[in-house]
Design an enzyme around this catalytic site. Structure first.
Site, PDB file in Angstrom:
ATOM      1  N   THR A 116       9.478  25.922 -33.940  1.00  0.00           N
ATOM      2  CA  THR A 116       8.984  24.933 -34.923  1.00  0.00           C
ATOM      3  C   THR A 116       8.423  23.655 -34.166  1.00  0.00           C
ATOM      4  OG1 THR A 116      10.285  25.919 -36.661  1.00  0.00           O
ATOM      5  CG2 THR A 116       9.181  23.827 -37.016  1.00  0.00           C
ATOM      6  N   CYS A 156       5.902  -0.526   3.101  1.00  0.00           N
ATOM      7  CA  CYS A 156       5.707  -1.922   2.617  1.00  0.00           C
ATOM      8  C   CYS A 156       6.634  -2.256   1.637  1.00  0.00           C
ATOM      9  CB  CYS A 156       4.318  -2.322   1.811  1.00  0.00           C
ATOM     10  SG  CYS A 156       2.854  -1.840   2.696  1.00  0.00           S
ATOM     11  N   CYS A 159       2.636   5.759  10.179  1.00  0.00           N
ATOM     12  CA  CYS A 159       1.994   5.746   8.916  1.00  0.00           C
ATOM     13  C   CYS A 159       1.456   6.829   8.082  1.00  0.00           C
ATOM     14  CB  CYS A 159       0.898   4.616   9.053  1.00  0.00           C
ATOM     15  SG  CYS A 159       1.131   2.819   9.309  1.00  0.00           S
ATOM     16  N   ASP A 195      11.235  26.277 -27.959  1.00  0.00           N
ATOM     17  CA  ASP A 195      11.608  25.966 -29.341  1.00  0.00           C
ATOM     18  C   ASP A 195      10.351  26.594 -30.163  1.00  0.00           C
ATOM     19  OD1 ASP A 195      13.038  25.279 -31.919  1.00  0.00           O
ATOM     20  OD2 ASP A 195      11.684  23.395 -31.958  1.00  0.00           O
ATOM     21  N   ASP A 222       0.735  -1.264   0.043  1.00  0.00           N
ATOM     22  CA  ASP A 222       0.109  -0.050  -0.115  1.00  0.00           C
ATOM     23  C   ASP A 222       0.836   1.145   0.074  1.00  0.00           C
ATOM     24  OD1 ASP A 222      -2.143  -1.590   0.236  1.00  0.00           O
ATOM     25  OD2 ASP A 222      -2.423  -1.453   2.255  1.00  0.00           O
ATOM     26  N   CYS A 239       3.023   6.269  15.697  1.00  0.00           N
ATOM     27  CA  CYS A 239       2.988   5.285  14.561  1.00  0.00           C
ATOM     28  C   CYS A 239       3.065   6.184  13.535  1.00  0.00           C
ATOM     29  CB  CYS A 239       1.793   4.494  14.265  1.00  0.00           C
ATOM     30  SG  CYS A 239       1.486   3.253  15.566  1.00  0.00           S
ATOM     31  N   ASP A 241      -4.312   8.150  15.072  1.00  0.00           N
ATOM     32  CA  ASP A 241      -3.191   7.316  13.818  1.00  0.00           C
ATOM     33  C   ASP A 241      -3.775   7.131  12.462  1.00  0.00           C
ATOM     34  OD1 ASP A 241      -0.658   6.377  12.928  1.00  0.00           O
ATOM     35  OD2 ASP A 241      -1.730   4.530  12.998  1.00  0.00           O
TER      36      ASP A 241
END
Length: 759
Positions: A458, A21, A414, A456, A17, A412, A739
């Site tokens: 062209t 991981c 996460c 540029d 996820d 935590c 969390d």
């Protein structure tokens, strides 16, 4: 990796996820004997392992499954040329670019369900790890995943424990302990597997310590609820990750699975991914185009919105290019295939986006490094909160251990870890759906700093092919002048000839046959048309043969001053008309340059074209011009701008732009571009819209704003609950809600970027 003793094997991994991981899996697999490199794509759900000798597939599968992920071997990964960008690989970097299988990337979005035509169906169907904690391969609805089943089972066990506690209070504690085991044992196994394979300070470790500690201080009910909330949070993360992957898979689904091919006068249906370059396919009204190609017969309107985002369908006829995935609306077309399935527009988008999602942005690399120290620090702080007050101030052990455990849950990482990669992945996906390809998070993050855009002329600011802009009839109508000029140019492939023929076709002017046509070097082309001697000449040749009046010379001079090429039509030796042609600016160029100016970004045109033509175009667009430049001149000017402190984005489409694209802070290849331009560039604008340049910078700013919001949410909630926990206001449940809630909020906020459409 060309050493015969080394091989590469590709695996599909279910349940990844976020970047943490990938880090856990990489740390575990890279420790196996014979493994030299591990490359992981979270966005594609794939892992490519470089190994000495035969692939230790059984050992790899065992390591990955022990961490709680499912894995299936897809087969040997084809060694591809290195991509344009090389990334460092420290011990915690989860991506290997040089080893990535380009073909594999193209197909990874197809490796689902019944797409067995790609050769991956059987392998993908081998869902490994049936007895393990969570995650099957990411096919099927989310609620059938192991993660969902574990969460539902844990929830049911908690409800059952509550009911038992009400009916039989004497065994209520044991019922909650059993319910806790349902959810905690798989989490603890993953924590142990991570610890012995190189990732000791994982979210699972913190969760296990907190839950076990809660049991010891008699908070078993709370511990069970905390584990359930943790599993719900993980499930929501997984659903969000699937949605991000689905946005790229949706691109792959734009290409139909079959195509009608003409062979030997008959038509047969074939699998679209077997189409060969040069094959003629029949595209009926209502069909999606199955491959990139060029129309060889027929005229129709094509809806390109699925691929380019353009809401207005485009009229196309013989000689025009069509993209895979676009919809034919009006009439039957015969199309010659110009790119195989692995190289069509959609496949290139998918490949570039997946490669880009694997490269870490500076902010993401910083947060990864930060979290490596942050998580152990949280453990230390939690331990100090639990131990010091009772030891030093005589506090209640149970109360302060409870607070220390709550701090572990609050800490935590996460939400913090996912805050950047979720936003980067969503931003890259949203850009790709608009035809904006950025090769990595570093590019997406950095584009917001651009202060000067060098373009540029062209093919970038202009269409790249001349058009007839003015027709003057002298004794003839404009239609008759165009008709005779087109008769002379029939069959020619010269750009000016094509401009005249294109205008005649657009205006519906009849083109009579021409006889005895011949080109006169340096002067023009002559032929007999309807009994008249017709000559389409340069102004110099026309002056020499028939003479030009002062008024005619004045008009020609004015056209030349505007950067236009002039041809004079002579009929039976007399001047009959004047045609002016020029490579015109793209329709959106003026508005796009104005947007850049409004955003405080300077613009400059760098072109190899002559000064008069370049200045005429530049004046109309309101842009500074540097003309008559060689490729090394363009590179030199980019370097000069950088020395002045400018952050330069160079936009171009040709080989002559490659040195400047490489020298610029950000090189952007325009339109289809040349392969050299696309390889050298950091980003690509697939659909040739100048307005996509300010959109790309706006996307960068939007994504970085989203990341700032995410980091604020993640750290802000932690700070609030840290204070309230120490003060005794909140406990374990609010801690894990903080969390989980932060993770869900951050992910949902990042997913908002998928709806980005530009201005």
């Amino acid at each position: 990796m060309n050493d015969a003793s080394h091989g590469k094997t590709r695996f599909r991994v279910g349940g990844m996820d976020c970047a943490s991981c990938a880090t856990k899996i990489e740390n575990a697999v890279s420790r196996l004997p014979g493994i030299t490199e591990v490359g992981i794509s979270v966005s594609a759900g794939t892992m490519i392992v470089t190994h000495q000798g035969p692939a230790p597939s059984a050992a790899i599968s065992k390591q990955v499954k022990a961490l709680g992920y499912s894995v299936a071997e897809v087969g040997a990964a084809r060694t591809a040329a290195p991509t344009a960008h090389v990334h460092e690989h420290g011990p915690n970097c989860s991506h290997d670019h040089a080893g990535h299988d380009h073909a594999g990337h193209v197909h990874s979005a197809h490796d689902h369900g019944d797409h067995s035509g790609h050769g991956h169906g059987a392998a993908a169907a081998n869902v490994a790890g049936a007895g393990h904690d969570h995650f099957d391969l990411d096919d099927g609805p989310w609620w059938k995943s192991r993660k969902a089943k574990l969460t539902i089972t844990c929830g049911a066990a908690l409800v059952a424990a509550y009911a038992i506690g009400q009916l039989l209070p004497q065994i209520g504690h044991w019922a909650f302990l059993a319910a806790l085991a349902v959810g905690l044992v798989p989490v603890a196994r993953r924590a142990y597997a991570g610890a012995i394979s190189g990732t000791p300070f994982s979210i699972e470790t913190l969760m296990t310590i907190a839950a076990v500690g809660a049991v010891f201080i008699g908070a078993t009910e709370e511990a069970t609820m905390v584990v359930l909330l943790f599993l719900i949070g993980e499930l929501l993360e997984g659903v969000a990750a699937r949605r991000a992957r689905a946005s790229i898979r949706g691109l792959a689904d734009l290409v139909p699975k079959t195509a009608l091919v003409e062979e030997g006068g008959t038509t047969r249906e074939v699998a679209a991914d077997t189409l060969q370059v040069g094959a003629i396919m029949l595209v009926r009204p209502g069909d999606r185009v199955a491959a990139d190609g060029t129309i060889v017969e027929g005229s129709s309107t094509l809806d390109e919105a699925p691929v380019t985002g353009e809401s207005v369908p485009k009229s196309k006829s013989a000689g025009d290019d069509v993209f895979a995935g676009t919809i034919n609306t009006d009439a039957v077309l015969r199309v010659r295939v110009t790119a195989a399935a692995a190289d069509n527009t959609i496949a290139r988008v998918i490949k570039l986006v997946e490669e880009a999602q694997e490269s870490k942005a500076p902010t993401e690399r910083f947060i990864d490094s930060f979290s490596r120290y942050y998580t152990p620090a949280v453990l230390v702080v939690g331990a100090l909160v639990a131990i010091l007050p009772p030891l030093v101030a005589g506090g209640d052990w149970s109360e302060w251990i409870y607070k220390g455990l709550a701090i572990l849950l609050i800490g935590c990482p996460c939400a913090l870890v996912i805050s950047t990669p979720a936003a980067i992945a969503a931003g890259l996906s949203a850009g790709a759906r608009r035809g904006l390809l950025l090769k990595g998070g570093a590019v997406l993050e950095g584009m917001r700093r651009v202060t000067t855009v060098a373009l540029d002329k062209t093919g970038t600011l202009t269409e790249g092919k001349p058009k007839v802009t003015d027709i003057i009839g002298i004794g003839l109508s404009e239609a008759n002048v165009l008709s005779r000029a087109a008769a002379l140019e029939t069959g020619s492939s010269h750009p000016l000839a094509l401009a005249i023929l294109g205008r005649a076709k657009a205006d519906g002017v009849p083109i009579p046959p021409a006889n005895a046509a011949k080109a006169i070097a340096g002067k023009g082309v002559t032929a007999r048309v309807g009994g008249e001697e017709v000559f389409l000449a340069s102004p110099g040749a026309a002056e020499e043969m028939a003479g030009l009046s002062a008024e005619q010379k004045e008009r020609i001079a004015a056209f030349n001053a505007d950067g236009k090429t002039v041809s004079v039509l002579l009929v039976d030796g007399r001047v009959a008309g004047i045609l002016a042609m020029r490579d015109e600016p793209r329709a959106d160029a003026i508005a796009a340059l104005a947007r850049l100016k409004d955003d405080g970004i300077a613009t400059v045109m760098l072109t190899g074209d002559n000064e008069a033509t370049a200045k005429a175009i530049g004046k109309g667009l309101g842009i500074n011009v540097r003309a008559g430049l060689m490729p090394d001149d363009k590179q030199r000017i980019v370097r000069e701008l950088q020395k002045q402190g400018q952050v330069v984005a160079k936009v171009g489409d040709g080989i002559n732009d490659a040195p400047a694209l490489a020298a610029a802070d950000f090189g952007v290849a325009m339109g289809g571009g040349t392969d050299v331009a696309l390889e050298t560039a950091d980003a690509a604008i697939l659909h040739g819209r100048v307005s996509d340049i300010p959109d790309m910078i706006a996307l960068s700013r939007t994504v970085m704003g989203n990341i700032a919001q995410n980091i604020t949410i993640a750290l802000g909630l932690k700070a609030v609950f840290l204070v309230t926990t120490i003060m005794g206001i909140t406990g374990l449940w609010p801690a894990i809600l903080a969390d989980t809630g932060a993770t869900v909020l951050v992910t949902a906020n990042a997913m908002r970027l998928l709806a980005w459409r530009g201005r």
